[in-house]
Design an enzyme around this catalytic site. Structure first.
Site, short mmCIF file in Angstrom:
data_model
loop_
_atom_site.label_atom_id
_atom_site.label_comp_id
_atom_site.label_asym_id
_atom_site.label_seq_id
_atom_site.Cartn_x
_atom_site.Cartn_y
_atom_site.Cartn_z
N THR A 1 131.55 -62.78 85.40
CA THR A 1 131.84 -62.13 84.12
C THR A 1 132.39 -63.13 83.10
OG1 THR A 1 134.07 -61.45 84.82
CG2 THR A 1 132.27 -59.92 85.25
N ASP A 2 132.27 -62.75 81.84
CA ASP A 2 132.74 -63.61 80.75
C ASP A 2 134.07 -63.09 80.20
OD1 ASP A 2 132.10 -61.40 79.14
OD2 ASP A 2 130.27 -62.31 78.34
N ALA A 3 134.51 -63.63 79.09
CA ALA A 3 135.79 -63.26 78.50
C ALA A 3 135.84 -61.80 78.06
CB ALA A 3 136.10 -64.17 77.31
#
Length: 128
Positions: free
Chosen positions: A11-13
């Site tokens: 996952t990203d930010a």
């Protein structure tokens, strides 16, 4: 169909699966799909046959998040010396369509010379 649980590292930010991971999901599903069909990629490698990626595309429909279970389906097509694999990724729980895409491959030898697709692959795809 293969199931993949989204890892936190995927996952990203924003807390959603980073776009680059979908191509990795395609690859994991592709190798597992081949194995399920009795076409172990390691056997091809030992024969000096490889299936490099020559083109890919992914269309993102809805976000996937950490700990979601994704179902990845693989649908093969033959186009001359190329094999095209279409993918659909669904959320296992909600059944939402998360992403679609394809990868195109050619068969090459250890020296990167293009070969005809292996007969065992053509035979397997003809049965689908």
């Amino acid at each position: 169909m293969m199931k993949i649980r989204v890892a936190f590292a995927d996952t990203d930010a924003m807390g959603i699966v980073h776009h680059a991971n979908y191509l990795r999901y395609f690859e994991v599903a592709r190798v597992e799909w081949l194995r399920e069909k009795g076409l172990d990629y390691k056997v091809w490698q030992s024969r000096g046959q490889h299936l490099p990626l020559i083109e890919s595309q992914c269309r993102y429909k809805k976000p996937a998040r950490f700990d979601d279970v994704l179902e990845v389906s693989v649908i093969p097509k033959i186009d001359g010396v190329r094999i095209i694999l279409d993918y659909e990724i669904h959320n296992h729980e909600t059944k939402d369509l998360i992403a679609t895409g394809f990868t195109k491959h050619v068969c090459v030898d250890d020296n990167m010379k293009v070969l005809a697709l292996p007969k065992d692959m053509l035979s397997m795809i003809a049965k689908i």
